[in-house]
Structure formats: structure tokens, C-alpha cells
Motif scaffolding. Structure first.
Motif, PDB file in Angstrom:
ATOM      1  N   GLN A  56       0.864  -1.172   0.000  1.00  0.00           N
ATOM      2  CA  GLN A  56       0.000   0.000   0.000  1.00  0.00           C
ATOM      3  C   GLN A  56       0.904   1.225   0.000  1.00  0.00           C
TER       4      GLN A  56
ATOM      5  N   TYR B 124     -10.544   0.640   0.150  1.00  0.00           N
ATOM      6  CA  TYR B 124      -9.669   1.601  -0.536  1.00  0.00           C
ATOM      7  C   TYR B 124      -8.875   0.920  -1.652  1.00  0.00           C
TER       8      TYR B 124
ATOM      9  N   LYS C 161      -9.293   1.831  -5.538  1.00  0.00           N
ATOM     10  CA  LYS C 161      -8.091   2.310  -6.217  1.00  0.00           C
ATOM     11  C   LYS C 161      -7.718   1.383  -7.367  1.00  0.00           C
TER      12      LYS C 161
ATOM     13  N   GLY D 268     -10.041   1.908 -10.381  1.00  0.00           N
ATOM     14  CA  GLY D 268      -9.716   3.122 -11.119  1.00  0.00           C
ATOM     15  C   GLY D 268      -8.489   2.914 -12.007  1.00  0.00           C
ATOM     16  N   ALA D 269      -7.512   2.155 -11.532  1.00  0.00           N
ATOM     17  CA  ALA D 269      -6.297   1.905 -12.315  1.00  0.00           C
ATOM     18  C   ALA D 269      -6.594   1.017 -13.508  1.00  0.00           C
TER      19      ALA D 269
END
Length: 95
Positions: free
Chosen positions: A27, A81, A85, A88-89
């Protein structure tokens, strides 16, 4: 008041650090984001405690949890999270 703020930051740091250690993978988070993760986890843990143990509604739905509840809430918040995340990537790669 200052003692309360410092204790919230310390508990947030501990809960966020433990959550990052438990959840597999890397992370990329700063120390500030780790503290925020722990603080958010504390409120998630308080909300789950309210739902599971049926505390008095007068206490409110969002209530800070103890350190164990904070760690569990931080783990849940970190997993969410990472999922958001990662989504989105992958959407950016398709474009």
C-alpha cells in the motif's frame, strides 16, 4: 481537548499501521494517510459495533471504537480503498 486529539491521532496511527501490516500487498500510503485510515477505521468499527451489539441509539450511529474495533474497521476501510483504487487503475489502462 488537546489530549483527546493526540490520543485520536495515536490510536489512528496504531490501527492504520496494524491494518497495513495485516492486509497483503503493498500500500503506497504516507504516514498521514495511515493515521487517517486508522481514524476512519475507528468510526467504521464504532458503526459495526452499533449494528452488531445494538447499543443505545442515543449514543449515535457514528461513534469511536476501542483499539480492537479500530483495527477491524481500518482493515475493512483499507480493503475497500484498495478495491476502489484498483478499479480506477484498471479503467485507466483500458482507455
Amino acid at each position: 481537548m488537546l489530549g483527546l486529539i493526540i490520543s485520536i491521532i495515536v490510536v489512528g496511527l496504531i490501527a492504520g499501521f496494524i491494518a497495513r501490516a495485516v492486509v497483503p500487498g503493498k500500500q503506497s500510503m504516507s504516514i498521514l494517510m495511515t493515521i487517517v485510515l486508522g481514524i476512519v477505521g475507528s468510526f467504521v468499527g464504532g458503526f459495526l459495533g452499533f449494528l452488531l451489539f445494538g447499543q443505545d441509539a442515543g449514543d449515535g450511529f457514528l461513534q469511536p471504537a476501542g483499539i480492537i474495533g479500530s483495527i477491524i474497521g481500518a482493515i475493512i476501510a483499507l480493503v475497500v480503498y484498495i478495491m476502489v483504487k484498483g478499479r480506477g487503475a484498471s479503467a485507466r489502462r483500458r482507455s
